[in-house]
Design a protein around this motif. Structure first.
Motif, mmCIF file in Angstrom:
data_model
loop_
_atom_site.group_PDB
_atom_site.id
_atom_site.type_symbol
_atom_site.label_atom_id
_atom_site.label_comp_id
_atom_site.label_asym_id
_atom_site.label_seq_id
_atom_site.Cartn_x
_atom_site.Cartn_y
_atom_site.Cartn_z
ATOM 1 N N PHE A 233 0.832 -1.206 0.000
ATOM 2 C CA PHE A 233 0.000 0.000 0.000
ATOM 3 C C PHE A 233 0.864 1.252 0.000
ATOM 4 N N ILE A 234 1.931 1.257 0.790
ATOM 5 C CA ILE A 234 2.790 2.445 0.870
ATOM 6 C C ILE A 234 3.365 2.778 -0.502
ATOM 7 N N ARG A 235 3.787 1.778 -1.236
ATOM 8 C CA ARG A 235 4.333 2.021 -2.578
ATOM 9 C C ARG A 235 3.262 2.586 -3.514
ATOM 10 N N ALA A 236 2.058 2.014 -3.450
ATOM 11 C CA ALA A 236 0.974 2.498 -4.311
ATOM 12 C C ALA A 236 0.596 3.933 -3.942
ATOM 13 N N TRP A 237 0.487 4.196 -2.653
ATOM 14 C CA TRP A 237 0.137 5.544 -2.180
ATOM 15 C C TRP A 237 1.210 6.559 -2.582
ATOM 16 N N ALA A 238 2.483 6.180 -2.449
ATOM 17 C CA ALA A 238 3.579 7.087 -2.800
ATOM 18 C C ALA A 238 3.537 7.445 -4.287
ATOM 19 N N ARG A 239 3.199 6.492 -5.139
ATOM 20 C CA ARG A 239 3.084 6.781 -6.577
ATOM 21 C C ARG A 239 2.017 7.836 -6.832
ATOM 22 N N GLY A 256 7.263 -5.507 13.540
ATOM 23 C CA GLY A 256 8.663 -5.835 13.316
ATOM 24 C C GLY A 256 9.319 -5.122 12.154
ATOM 25 N N HIS A 257 8.535 -4.404 11.339
ATOM 26 C CA HIS A 257 9.109 -3.748 10.167
ATOM 27 C C HIS A 257 8.947 -2.228 10.210
ATOM 28 N N VAL A 258 8.929 -1.658 11.416
ATOM 29 C CA VAL A 258 8.780 -0.203 11.535
ATOM 30 C C VAL A 258 9.959 0.513 10.880
ATOM 31 N N GLN A 259 11.176 0.078 11.183
ATOM 32 C CA GLN A 259 12.337 0.743 10.597
ATOM 33 C C GLN A 259 12.377 0.535 9.088
ATOM 34 N N ALA A 260 12.007 -0.649 8.641
ATOM 35 C CA ALA A 260 11.963 -0.898 7.198
ATOM 36 C C ALA A 260 10.943 0.013 6.530
ATOM 37 N N THR A 261 9.836 0.270 7.213
ATOM 38 C CA THR A 261 8.818 1.180 6.681
ATOM 39 C C THR A 261 9.376 2.591 6.560
ATOM 40 N N LYS A 262 10.075 3.045 7.595
ATOM 41 C CA LYS A 262 10.661 4.389 7.554
ATOM 42 C C LYS A 262 11.698 4.501 6.438
ATOM 43 N N VAL A 265 9.819 4.739 3.099
ATOM 44 C CA VAL A 265 9.225 6.065 2.909
ATOM 45 C C VAL A 265 10.287 7.062 2.449
ATOM 46 N N GLU A 266 11.483 6.988 3.049
ATOM 47 C CA GLU A 266 12.586 7.863 2.632
ATOM 48 C C GLU A 266 13.007 7.545 1.201
ATOM 49 N N GLU A 267 13.133 6.269 0.907
ATOM 50 C CA GLU A 267 13.563 5.833 -0.426
ATOM 51 C C GLU A 267 12.588 6.290 -1.508
ATOM 52 N N LEU A 268 11.291 6.279 -1.186
ATOM 53 C CA LEU A 268 10.272 6.669 -2.163
ATOM 54 C C LEU A 268 10.129 8.183 -2.294
ATOM 55 N N ALA A 271 8.742 11.300 2.486
ATOM 56 C CA ALA A 271 8.851 11.410 3.943
ATOM 57 C C ALA A 271 8.140 12.641 4.489
ATOM 58 N N GLU A 272 8.134 13.733 3.722
ATOM 59 C CA GLU A 272 7.497 14.967 4.209
ATOM 60 C C GLU A 272 5.981 14.827 4.329
ATOM 61 N N HIS A 273 5.427 13.797 3.723
ATOM 62 C CA HIS A 273 3.976 13.591 3.762
ATOM 63 C C HIS A 273 3.561 12.552 4.805
ATOM 64 N N VAL A 274 4.536 12.029 5.566
ATOM 65 C CA VAL A 274 4.257 10.935 6.503
ATOM 66 C C VAL A 274 4.582 11.366 7.929
ATOM 67 N N ARG A 275 3.688 11.011 8.845
ATOM 68 C CA ARG A 275 3.908 11.249 10.275
ATOM 69 C C ARG A 275 3.741 9.927 11.015
ATOM 70 N N TYR A 276 4.559 9.720 12.046
ATOM 71 C CA TYR A 276 4.511 8.491 12.827
ATOM 72 C C TYR A 276 3.993 8.789 14.232
ATOM 73 N N VAL A 277 3.178 7.870 14.742
ATOM 74 C CA VAL A 277 2.665 8.005 16.105
ATOM 75 C C VAL A 277 2.913 6.691 16.831
#
Length: 397
Positions: A233-239, A256-262, A265-268, A271-277
């Motif tokens: 979903f993150i990849r589709a949303w980023a496009r 278990g994949h929080v850091q991988a998600t971050k 998001v940077e790679e795509l 990052a400026e459109h994403v907030r973490y809680v």
């Protein structure tokens, strides 16, 4: 005509309050022809999704127990034994108290004509020696029953000993049931309270707010079927965002994949459109759902969990992978979700439903679907029929 006096009132025990299943099912079953008892652990009371049961963190356990009994007089905190607290100062005292409360629980369960169990409590129900209906909440059939451990062996035996097994018809449950030579008697529709009206949207401006509360789990070798598939979903949303779609995303830091998600998001480059809680308690989770325009759930298993049901009951659009074949076993129709299980299918779904007005329309349609498919009357009739088939005693409507 009333219930014939010669018919014995059947005693039903419910145990395992994951997602408040025991309490809600107990409310559905309460009637003149059934005597209902609900057994909840202290931890289950603390983790309750209902604020009326959970109470405030500042409340003492005794106050929470009084609150539970006020709303559900049939409920008992089975592992709460204040008169035995003094024993915990003795060597092995805590284990002795635990053993005593467990024996007391088995003694109470043996009084029931039938037990309705959830999750790990299938094993407890098996030890009681009474007939029981095993409702699989996910991990019990997805993971525990497949383990090469004592716990796994007990869970497999508990499923086989059950009078009936109720489970989701997702591909993993079906595959594991086949491997274990289990017959799923009926689908398990996770109970969810539907409000009289969906949460209001209010006046909204700015970017489309996407909320991703599900566990960050992209899958591991050997466990890919159990993943959430958030990265798809993150990849589709980023496009869509890079194409100019005005949208922001809030991601819960859980899994278990929080850091991988971050990193993704940077790679795509979004990052400026994403907030973490941080991980949210139930009141805050509900608040974030209501503030969202779209809730992104899970994209691999093919069936809904609590998050999807909670979001649709709140009147919010949901993006999820919904296996339409599996859905035929449990529902009269597929809900109006943004459906997909790959980057391409999710990208197409986001592109087809891009405006806030479109998403709000999906949210309202999802709420209407919930009122049809998860109405209390439907769940009550299904549950009473299942109990009647085990006890052999017809129940009135």
């Amino acid at each position: 005509m009333g219930r014939p006096q010669s018919v014995k009132r059947q005693r039903v025990a419910l145990i395992g309050n994951l997602c408040d299943c025991a309490v809600i099912f107990g409310q559905l079953l309460s009637s003149e022809d059934l005597e209902v008892s609900i057994y909840v652990s202290r931890k289950e009371l603390q983790d309750s999704m209902s604020s009326a049961l959970r109470g405030d963190k500042s409340e003492e356990l005794e106050e929470r127990i009084r609150r539970l009994r006020t709303h559900n007089p049939q409920a008992t905190i089975w592992d709460h034994a204040p008169r035995l607290e003094w024993m915990k100062v003795l060597p092995l005292g805590a284990r002795i108290v635990q053993a005593i409360t467990f024996v007391r629980l088995l003694r109470e369960l043996r009084k029931a004509d039938v037990i309705v169990s959830f999750a790990m409590y299938h094993i407890v129900s098996m030890f009681s020696g009474r007939p029981y209906l095993a409702f699989s909440t996910g991990a019990d059939l997805h993971e525990i029953a497949m383990e090469s451990t004592t716990r796994g062996w007990l869970m497999r035996r508990a499923f086989h000993r059950a009078s009936s097994v109720h489970a989701s018809y997702d591909p993993v449950s079906r595959e594991n049931a086949t491997k274990l030579k289990l017959q799923i008697s009926a689908p398990f529709l996770i109970p969810w309270e539907i409000p009289a009206q969906p949460a209001p949207f209010g006046d909204r401006e700015g970017p489309i707010n996407v909320f991703m509360p599900s566990r960050q789990d992209w899958g591991e070798p050997g466990w890919s079927q159990l993943a959430k598939g958030n990265d798809r979903f993150i990849r589709a949303w980023a496009r869509r965002v890079k194409e100019g779609w005005a949208s922001s995303m809030i991601i819960v830091e859980y899994g278990g994949h929080v850091q991988a998600t971050k990193d993704l998001v940077e790679e795509l480059g979004v990052a400026e459109h994403v907030r973490y809680v941080p991980r949210l308690n139930q009141p805050n989770l509900q608040r974030f759902i209501e503030e969202a325009d779209l809730v992104a759930d899970q994209f691999d298993q093919g069936t809904p969990g609590i998050l999807a049901l909670q979001s649709m009951a709140s009147g919010r659009a949901v993006s999820i992978y919904w296996d339409e074949f599996s859905s035929l076993f449990a529902y009269s129709e597929v809900p109006p979700v943004l459906n997909g299980n790959s980057e391409e299918t999710l990208y197409a779904a986001l592109k087809a439903c891009a405006s806030r007005q479109d998403l709000q329309a999906r949210g309202r349609a999802g709420y209407e679907w919930m009122t049809r498919e998860y109405g209390r009357r439907k769940l009550r009739e299904q549950l009473r029929l299942s109990v009647s088939m085990v006890t052999g005693v017809p129940l009135g409507q």
